[in-house]
Motif scaffolding. Structure first.
Motif, short mmCIF file in Angstrom:
data_model
loop_
_atom_site.label_atom_id
_atom_site.label_comp_id
_atom_site.label_asym_id
_atom_site.label_seq_id
_atom_site.Cartn_x
_atom_site.Cartn_y
_atom_site.Cartn_z
N THR A 1 34.54 47.34 50.16
CA THR A 1 35.41 47.90 49.14
C THR A 1 34.89 49.26 48.66
N SER B 1 46.06 48.96 46.00
CA SER B 1 45.10 48.88 44.89
C SER B 1 44.11 50.04 44.94
N PHE B 2 43.49 50.26 46.10
CA PHE B 2 42.46 51.29 46.18
C PHE B 2 43.04 52.70 46.23
N LYS C 1 40.68 38.30 36.46
CA LYS C 1 41.01 39.47 37.29
C LYS C 1 42.48 39.84 37.13
N THR D 1 37.26 46.58 35.79
CA THR D 1 38.14 45.65 36.50
C THR D 1 37.69 45.46 37.94
N TYR D 2 37.25 46.55 38.57
CA TYR D 2 36.84 46.48 39.97
C TYR D 2 35.43 45.91 40.12
N TYR E 1 43.32 53.23 42.59
CA TYR E 1 42.00 53.49 42.04
C TYR E 1 41.55 54.92 42.36
N SER F 1 43.74 43.33 35.54
CA SER F 1 44.60 44.19 36.37
C SER F 1 45.87 44.54 35.62
N PHE G 1 37.12 52.52 49.05
CA PHE G 1 37.34 53.35 47.86
C PHE G 1 36.98 54.80 48.16
#
Length: 267
Positions: free
Chosen positions: A72, A137-138, A210, A252-253, A141, A214, A76
């Protein structure tokens, strides 16, 4: 465990990002087209190496290799590299790009320190919805991290602003666009995650920590999309919100995944 030779791609990407950052430092005194193009080329090559690594790992394991802390952090940083290239090619963000490259390198260093391990995919995650959910999601981010970087540049006092730094007005526009695009991608992440949860477990939303955080991230940035039209939140207020929002994203991450029990653990 992935092929050890593939780690050389990530090490090469990190070296290229560092070289690009050093060239960006040389541009602080003013615009020089050859150096700017050199920094852009180095960043593009670094992103290409990351993309090659991602494709290689994906082909080796047979699914999007984003299942633990190493992968991850890598993904990211890859999304950050792509985000930087988009804004640099479209706007020429100048010295503000140093903050973006700094975040990208920190993420990649964190990934390399963990080692190239990719956890197996559990059956409930073996679906295209997993790929969509994680990718959206990423990307969200990364755009929120872009907004954070631009906000830091925006808040620099005048005596610290180099000649190659974009004007505050341009930085404000970059920040607002990054927030809007990030919110769109994160909304797609929430939608695909809800559909995936319903298909896998029979419910659209659960009150696990989570999921709740989120939703808090989504609400925060939904509010920011509205705040840009409110005069008292424009300018410095919006930049401060961008910085605060990114810390909510990091909690959160990383905070939930590493420190608390959740259905999205990071190992």
């Amino acid at each position: 465990m992935l092929n050890p030779d593939s780690v050389l791609l990530l090490q090469g990407a990190l070296g290229l990002y560092l070289a690009a950052a050093l060239v960006q430092l040389c541009l602080l005194g003013g615009e020089r087209r050859a150096l700017r193009r050199g920094a852009l080329a180095l960043t593009g090559l670094a992103f290409a190496l990351q993309t090659l690594y991602l494709a290689s790992a994906w082909a080796q394991v047979g699914y999007l290799p984003v299942t633990n802390l190493f992968s991850t952090l890598f993904f990211f940083s890859w999304a950050m590299g792509g985000t930087f290239l988009y804004f640099e090619l479209r706007y020429r963000i100048g010295a503000a790009g140093l903050f973006v490259l700094g975040v990208t390198m920190l993420l990649l260093v964190g990934a390399l320190r963990r080692g190239p391990m990719i956890s197996p995919l559990i059956p409930a995650l073996d679906t295209p919805l997993f790929t969509m959910h994680v990718a959206f999601s990423f990307m969200g981010y990364a755009l929120f991290a872009m907004a954070f970087s631009v906000a830091v540049a925006y808040l620099l006092p005048n005596f610290l602003r180099p000649p190659s730094m974009p004007s505050r007005e341009l930085l404000r526009r970059h920040n607002e666009e990054a927030i809007l695009l990030g919110f769109v991608f994160f909304s797609l992440c929430m939608i695909s995650g809800s559909i995936w949860a319903y298909v896998a477990w029979g419910y659209w939303f659960s009150w696990n920590i989570k999921g709740v955080w989120s939703f808090i991230v989504w609400l925060f940035y939904a509010g920011m999309c509205h705040a840009k039209f409110v005069r008292r939140w424009q300018g410095e207020g919006y930049a401060l919100l961008s910085i605060a929002g990114f810390f909510v994203v990091l909690f959160t991450y990383l905070g939930i995944g590493l420190l608390l029990q959740s259905n999205h653990p990071l190992e």
